[in-house]
Write a protein that holds these residues in place. Structure first.
Motif, short mmCIF file in Angstrom:
data_model
loop_
_atom_site.label_atom_id
_atom_site.label_comp_id
_atom_site.label_asym_id
_atom_site.label_seq_id
_atom_site.Cartn_x
_atom_site.Cartn_y
_atom_site.Cartn_z
N UNK A 22 -11.26 -16.01 11.93
CA UNK A 22 -12.47 -15.30 12.36
C UNK A 22 -13.23 -14.69 11.18
N UNK A 23 -12.50 -14.16 10.20
CA UNK A 23 -13.17 -13.48 9.09
C UNK A 23 -13.67 -14.46 8.04
N UNK A 24 -12.86 -15.41 7.64
CA UNK A 24 -13.23 -16.28 6.53
C UNK A 24 -13.87 -17.60 6.95
N UNK A 25 -13.40 -18.19 8.03
CA UNK A 25 -13.97 -19.47 8.46
C UNK A 25 -15.24 -19.24 9.28
N UNK A 26 -15.19 -18.29 10.24
CA UNK A 26 -16.38 -18.01 11.04
C UNK A 26 -17.29 -16.96 10.41
N UNK A 27 -16.87 -16.37 9.30
CA UNK A 27 -17.69 -15.40 8.54
C UNK A 27 -18.01 -14.12 9.31
N UNK A 28 -17.08 -13.65 10.11
CA UNK A 28 -17.29 -12.38 10.81
C UNK A 28 -16.92 -11.24 9.89
N UNK A 29 -17.67 -10.15 9.98
CA UNK A 29 -17.51 -9.02 9.07
C UNK A 29 -16.45 -8.04 9.54
N UNK A 30 -15.64 -7.59 8.60
CA UNK A 30 -14.58 -6.61 8.86
C UNK A 30 -15.20 -5.27 9.22
N UNK A 31 -14.76 -4.69 10.34
CA UNK A 31 -15.20 -3.36 10.75
C UNK A 31 -14.12 -2.33 10.45
N UNK A 70 -7.45 -22.15 28.11
CA UNK A 70 -8.75 -22.38 28.72
C UNK A 70 -9.87 -21.64 28.04
N UNK A 71 -9.77 -21.46 26.74
CA UNK A 71 -10.72 -20.66 25.98
C UNK A 71 -11.76 -21.55 25.32
N UNK A 72 -13.01 -21.13 25.38
CA UNK A 72 -14.10 -21.85 24.73
C UNK A 72 -14.90 -20.83 23.95
N UNK A 73 -15.05 -21.04 22.66
CA UNK A 73 -15.81 -20.14 21.81
C UNK A 73 -17.13 -20.82 21.47
N UNK A 74 -18.23 -20.23 21.89
CA UNK A 74 -19.56 -20.79 21.62
C UNK A 74 -20.35 -19.79 20.78
N UNK A 75 -21.06 -20.30 19.78
CA UNK A 75 -21.88 -19.46 18.92
C UNK A 75 -23.32 -19.96 18.98
N UNK A 76 -24.24 -19.03 19.00
CA UNK A 76 -25.66 -19.37 18.97
C UNK A 76 -26.22 -18.82 17.67
N UNK A 78 -29.47 -18.83 14.57
CA UNK A 78 -30.92 -18.67 14.58
C UNK A 78 -31.73 -19.95 14.46
N UNK A 79 -31.32 -20.90 13.61
CA UNK A 79 -32.15 -22.07 13.38
C UNK A 79 -31.30 -23.32 13.09
N UNK A 80 -31.93 -24.47 13.20
CA UNK A 80 -31.22 -25.74 13.05
C UNK A 80 -30.54 -25.89 11.68
N UNK A 81 -31.20 -25.57 10.56
CA UNK A 81 -30.51 -25.71 9.28
C UNK A 81 -29.25 -24.83 9.19
N UNK A 82 -29.31 -23.62 9.74
CA UNK A 82 -28.14 -22.74 9.72
C UNK A 82 -27.03 -23.32 10.58
N UNK A 83 -27.39 -23.89 11.72
CA UNK A 83 -26.40 -24.50 12.61
C UNK A 83 -25.73 -25.68 11.92
N UNK A 84 -26.53 -26.56 11.32
CA UNK A 84 -25.97 -27.74 10.66
C UNK A 84 -25.06 -27.36 9.49
N UNK A 85 -25.48 -26.39 8.69
CA UNK A 85 -24.66 -25.96 7.55
C UNK A 85 -23.37 -25.31 8.03
N UNK A 86 -23.45 -24.50 9.09
CA UNK A 86 -22.26 -23.85 9.64
C UNK A 86 -21.29 -24.89 10.19
N UNK A 87 -21.80 -25.87 10.90
CA UNK A 87 -20.95 -26.93 11.45
C UNK A 87 -20.26 -27.70 10.32
N UNK A 88 -20.98 -28.03 9.28
CA UNK A 88 -20.38 -28.76 8.15
C UNK A 88 -19.27 -27.94 7.49
N UNK A 89 -19.49 -26.64 7.37
CA UNK A 89 -18.46 -25.77 6.79
C UNK A 89 -17.23 -25.74 7.67
#
Length: 107
Positions: A22-31, A70-76, A78-89
């Motif tokens: 969650x922190x390093x692959x999905x880039x979520x920030x530590x609280x 039965x878990x599905x994680x979906x992320x939305x 902001x824009x297509x280039x960000x989505x494509x770059x995130x998917x490739x990562x």
């Protein structure tokens, strides 16, 4: 309903691996986090008011409870280039192919 915060919480069999995902692959920030005699945990920001809370067993012990199913994680994003770059990562991160679905427009 107007929730002030959305929090997804779960017990992880492999705490460090889950936090890394969650922190390093999905880039979520530590609280914040804790490490107490009865267990450890971490809070990660998923953006806005969404929080992922991961619980782990105390050091030297293993969580033996039920696995999430039965878990599905979906992320939305902001824009297509960000989505494509995130998917490739994600695709290059070593995730099992079955765990990753190519980006789709759902709206």
């Amino acid at each position: 309903m107007n929730a002030l915060e959305f929090r997804f919480a779960f017990f992880a069999r492999d705490f460090e691996k889950s936090v890394n995902f969650y922190q390093n692959i999905l880039s979520m920030n530590y609280i914040g986090g804790w490490d107490r005699p009865n267990g450890k945990g971490v809070l990660l920001s998923a953006g806005g008011t969404a929080v992922i809370e991961i619980y782990g067993a105390p050091d030297g012990e293993t969580y033996e409870g039920p696995r999430p199913s039965g878990l599905n994680l979906a992320l939305r994003l902001e824009n297509a280039p960000a989505v494509d770059a995130f998917y490739q990562r994600l695709a290059g991160s070593g995730l099992p192919e079955a765990a990753l679905e190519p980006p789709q427009d759902r709206y």
